[in-house]
Design an enzyme around this catalytic site. Structure first.
Site, PDB file in Angstrom:
ATOM      1  N   THR A  98       0.862  -1.191   0.000  1.00 55.05           N
ATOM      2  CA  THR A  98       0.000   0.000   0.000  1.00 55.05           C
ATOM      3  C   THR A  98       0.894   1.235   0.000  1.00 55.05           C
ATOM      4  O   THR A  98       2.061   1.163   0.386  1.00 55.05           O
ATOM      5  CB  THR A  98      -0.875   0.045   1.271  1.00 55.05           C
ATOM      6  OG1 THR A  98       0.001   0.113   2.396  1.00 55.05           O
ATOM      7  CG2 THR A  98      -1.747  -1.184   1.381  1.00 55.05           C
ATOM      8  N   GLU A 139      -5.812  -3.363  -1.474  1.00 50.03           N
ATOM      9  CA  GLU A 139      -6.317  -4.530  -0.748  1.00 50.03           C
ATOM     10  C   GLU A 139      -7.446  -5.245  -1.485  1.00 50.03           C
ATOM     11  O   GLU A 139      -7.871  -6.329  -1.083  1.00 50.03           O
ATOM     12  CB  GLU A 139      -6.830  -4.093   0.637  1.00 50.03           C
ATOM     13  CG  GLU A 139      -5.739  -3.621   1.599  1.00 50.03           C
ATOM     14  CD  GLU A 139      -5.413  -2.129   1.466  1.00 50.03           C
ATOM     15  OE1 GLU A 139      -5.714  -1.531   0.405  1.00 50.03           O
ATOM     16  OE2 GLU A 139      -4.868  -1.561   2.429  1.00 50.03           O
ATOM     17  N   LYS A 142     -16.154  16.287  11.755  1.00 52.00           N
ATOM     18  CA  LYS A 142     -17.312  16.170  12.626  1.00 52.00           C
ATOM     19  C   LYS A 142     -17.497  17.495  13.350  1.00 52.00           C
ATOM     20  O   LYS A 142     -16.747  17.844  14.243  1.00 52.00           O
ATOM     21  CB  LYS A 142     -17.151  15.020  13.618  1.00 52.00           C
ATOM     22  CG  LYS A 142     -18.498  14.578  14.169  1.00 52.00           C
ATOM     23  CD  LYS A 142     -18.497  13.101  14.542  1.00 52.00           C
ATOM     24  CE  LYS A 142     -19.910  12.615  14.821  1.00 52.00           C
ATOM     25  NZ  LYS A 142     -19.942  11.187  15.167  1.00 52.00           N
ATOM     26  N   TRP A 144     -21.637  15.092  10.690  1.00 54.69           N
ATOM     27  CA  TRP A 144     -20.560  14.765   9.765  1.00 54.69           C
ATOM     28  C   TRP A 144     -20.601  15.671   8.547  1.00 54.69           C
ATOM     29  O   TRP A 144     -21.664  15.904   7.967  1.00 54.69           O
ATOM     30  CB  TRP A 144     -20.678  13.321   9.315  1.00 54.69           C
ATOM     31  CG  TRP A 144     -20.093  12.349  10.287  1.00 54.69           C
ATOM     32  CD1 TRP A 144     -19.533  12.631  11.489  1.00 54.69           C
ATOM     33  CD2 TRP A 144     -20.024  10.934  10.125  1.00 54.69           C
ATOM     34  NE1 TRP A 144     -19.108  11.482  12.101  1.00 54.69           N
ATOM     35  CE2 TRP A 144     -19.392  10.425  11.287  1.00 54.69           C
ATOM     36  CE3 TRP A 144     -20.413  10.048   9.128  1.00 54.69           C
ATOM     37  CZ2 TRP A 144     -19.147   9.062  11.470  1.00 54.69           C
ATOM     38  CZ3 TRP A 144     -20.171   8.699   9.307  1.00 54.69           C
ATOM     39  CH2 TRP A 144     -19.547   8.213  10.470  1.00 54.69           C
TER      40      TRP A 144
END
Lengths: 543, 543
Positions: free
Chosen positions: A185, A331, A440, A445
């Site tokens: 990654t 992934e 937040k 959110w």
């Protein structure tokens, strides 16, 4: 009761043999680092893969399970490595050439690469760290020019390595669950993590992405692989093209917009893949220097980050070229979803259609996805309820290489993507943020991605990245960094707030706007918000 | 070293769950035996499959490995059986309703069906043999009308069976190599032989046939499944449509040309499958009664026997509808190849293009094929050298059900198709004959299929079947049986010989021509040459 079907393992060898048999005359075209053009057929590719495999066994003593690194651009030799290495049961570990020296060193030592195949132009990057590489016994130099020298020890040229080898081989019987490739990654947090693909996952992923609901590739296509082979196996395209008989065009280091356009024209490319920033660059260059003849390019598949609706709209309006949004991660091999319109969307307005096409889309068969809210409950598919996107499937990892850390996996076996998203009633998933990038504010959110998209649709904003900054009253508030298209036309804070108020609630609209010369990017071209947060912390982002 | 990918078995349950998640609103439309139209969504299909699976377990005591027969037309209940039965690990055995009583009895006893799901209209066929069926404990009647009665014992109506069952289920964990379906060959020689498919083979076959080089199906398509579900799982289409999100249209017993055309019009079908004789009938009906509005139908996929070039040409010229030739057998799940033109064929003449499109085509990934000559050598891919077609792959059988007979398999593990074919340099395979139908005259092989094709291109010949008849001098000579389009326009032997001499060498041209009223056909609509040979032996074929 068992079925009475033949045992037929899904391996990269079956893909290579298939292309040899079904599409021996289809072409692999490479624009090499030195600017020359190279072309051969899939028949020739297969023969050279055999030569390479024989050399790996006979000259380098490579055996099953050995880790072999590649540090190279997109070209035919790199495709040969994609088949020759796993063909004998070894693992093709593609190393990202854009990481820091420290990360590269970590990756090579961690994966225990025994041999590294390296492009001559990239040798200087390895020379710097070679003394610290603990397991590498040999470097094989690809595309070396006359008089090439290096401080690397134990080198041999690629053509020298394979030239005296037989171009046929009896491939060993492999188990389809054997490892065939590895990729780390890009690691925006901490050190990169290794992801080990199997032959089976590679085959099933490639077989799925060619389907009409996904990439829609056939033996009529000529595909430019802009996504580097050192990024998640170039999204599986070097395997997929041999399954479809599509011609494959490789640009190596010719990734500047003018170079890409030249290759598109020369090779009559009709499909391509790449991250949004590449397509933004190509679009701008086409606007500056409109092509004399309409490009053959019909469609580009985009992943890595989100396409903006404005780029999709303009590219299509100005040049008749369609952008298709896909989504995936290292992934997930990587491709998991794509967003295409369906019959029922035909009568929607262009704006409504673009909104659907800008979503990450519907999962492919072989992939399952769900959104899990803060409360641990699976969110309804209402297109509004946000939560963490979790996936499982036939090409999703069940763990990282050499670690027992289960942070990224749920107890019931799903992979936690770290993306925040919604899924609508038609099954279209939309990433609203990375969990760590979510803002937040006062208990609500706010999606930084939605704000960035809206800002980038402004005619004088080229790029925009939004981060959360601490706020006494609201805990967090969004701060927008913007890059102007024309620096002589600044935009006031009031103007921007008014502009955003069309699409956002008051509490969602940033209070802070900072004009910067460019958005910091990660090695894979994504906005580097960690870096932006650092700049903010250092007091370098002033309004 | 193993890959680190999730264990994700490829089963029919993953297909069903996928459709539920990705395409809950796509439609399954059935034109039922009584003429009514039924429609529901894939979401509803999934819920009813759960009900059925619960009923199988709870009410009928079905457990893993049990064999469940179906004796039914194409409709939604039959699709429910395709998922509900294998979903709990039992085997969905589709019985061909067109076999003789003797064969049907043999098949049911041989497979040991425990339960049979039977369409009310087909019950009389089973009533005749029921006393001789040794293993069947129950009959479930589908689509029974009011007042339905039967002499079958232990019957229950389908809706009654499932109505009180939960519409959710925890599907059991299945191994992808478990059997999921069974089909018997139509057996032109001897008794039918059983072919047992696995979940994995069913999934991989379905996933492959949707690809652009094969059927090219997406969530934009509305597909009419004319191929019966009792013929090799309707070519895998009931599984494929859930993977693509294509709408599925089922005609049940409405298979007459006028009925098919009515359904094509009503449902705006754009793709379909079927054997050539169906399409021949549809074409003739369209010629007789041209549709008021252009049909939405774009393409039909054909297998079972060869499409004639003239049908392909006329269908396309007259109605803009394209025929795509595919090839397969019960033993190959069935689809193994399809013939589509490629970019390089664009500049060929129509006649040359039709010649390629009339071939059986290029193998799909997952299938390998070779032609083996009389001498046991693999024939060159030159488009000329004939030999037996042998295949292997991920959905090809390695043996028949309950037999150790290896006659149909080579020592190195390939399946012997019994077809005689060539493969050309571009990889296109062409069936020239069945091994047992080949004519060997004076040491030279003559293809009966090539003669039939040429004869059927004659404007006044509707059908033609060629067999070998004994000959003192040449060992064998071809005899052609022909069916006239217009019986008032007979064609003389001399005329036919002259007509064929354009394309054939003298020794290949039949000496004998017999006009018959129709060519005898097998239960799956193929020319029954065994029957024609019998007529000849009985002296019933006179010139």
């Amino acid at each position: 009761m068992n079925g009475l079907i033949m045992d037929y393992p899904l391996t990269t060898n079956t893909i290579l043999n298939y292309a040899k048999s079904a599409f021996p005359d289809k072409k692999l075209i490479s624009h090499l680092p030195n600017g020359t053009r190279h072309e051969y057929t899939y028949g020739a590719l297969e023969r050279r893969c055999c030569q390479l495999a024989n050399a790996l066994k006979n000259k380098l003593g490579i055996t099953k399970g050995d880790m072999i690194g590649t540090f190279a651009w997109n070209h035919y030799q790199h495709v040969e490595l994609y088949y020759g290495i796993p063909g004998i049961g070894a693992i093709c570990h593609t190393i990202n050439i854009r990481l820091s020296s420290q990360q590269t060193e970590f990756i090579i030592n961690h994966s225990e690469d025994k041999v590294i195949f390296v492009d001559a132009t990239l040798v200087p990057l390895l020379e710097k760290i070679a003394p610290k590489l603990e397991t590498v016994e040999k470097y094989i130099i690809i595309n070396a020019h006359d008089g090439f020298t290096t401080s690397l020890l134990n080198t041999i040229h690629y053509e020298k390595l394979i030239e005296d080898q037989l171009d046929t081989i009896q491939w060993p019987k492999l188990n389809e669950n054997d490892a065939c490739g590895m990729c780390y990654t890009s690691g925006t947090t901490g050190m990169p993590k290794g992801v080990l693909y199997s032959h089976r996952s590679t085959y099933l992923h490639a077989m799925t992405i060619l389907s009409p609901n996904a990439g829609n590739y056939s033996n009529d296509d000529i595909i430019l692989l802009i996504v580097p082979q050192f990024h998640v196996m170039a999204w599986g395209f070097p395997y997929m093209c041999l399954l479809t008989g599509s011609d494959m065009v490789m640009p190596s280091l010719h990734l500047q917009p003018e170079a890409i356009i030249r290759i598109l024209e020369l090779e009559k490319v009709n499909k391509a893949n790449g991250v949004p920033s590449i397509w933004m660059g190509v679009y701008e260059e086409l606007k500056k220097n409109p092509p004399k003849k309409k490009l053959a390019l019909e469609e580009y598949l985009v992943g890595g980050s989100a396409l903006t609706a404005s780029l999709v709209e303009n590219f299509e309006k100005d040049f008749g070229i369609k952008g298709v949004q896909a989504w995936g991660m290292t992934e997930t091999s990587p491709l998991g979803t794509a967003s295409r319109l369906q019959k029922k969307h035909k009568d929607l307005t262009l704006k409504e259609q673009l909104k659907i096409r800008a979503k990450q889309g519907i999962e492919f068969p072989g992939i399952e996805m769900r959104v899990v809210g803060d409360n641990g409950q699976i969110a309804p598919r209402d297109g509004r309820t946000m939560g963490e996107l979790q996936v499982k499937g036939a090409w999703v990892i069940k763990s990282y290489f050499k670690t027992n850390n289960r942070d990224n996996f749920t107890d019931d076996g799903w992979f936690r993507t770290g993306d925040v998203s919604t899924i609508d009633a038609d099954g279209y998933m939309e990433i609203t943020d990375r969990t760590k990038d979510l803002i937040k504010s006062g208990g609500e959110w706010i999606s930084s991605v939605a704000l960035e998209s809206a800002l980038m649709a402004h005619p004088n904003i080229k790029e925009a990245a939004v981060i959360a900054v601490p706020d006494k009253k609201w805990a967090e508030r969004p701060l927008a960094t913007i890059v102007l298209t024309d620096i002589n036309k600044p935009i006031s804070k009031e103007e921007l707030k008014k502009y955003l108020s069309k699409d956002f609630a008051n509490y969602q609209i940033p209070d802070y706007y900072v004009t910067i010369s460019q958005v910091p990017k990660t090695s894979v071209g994504k906005f580097d918000k960690k870096e932006i947060r650092k700049l903010y912390a250092e007091g370098k982002l002033k309004q």
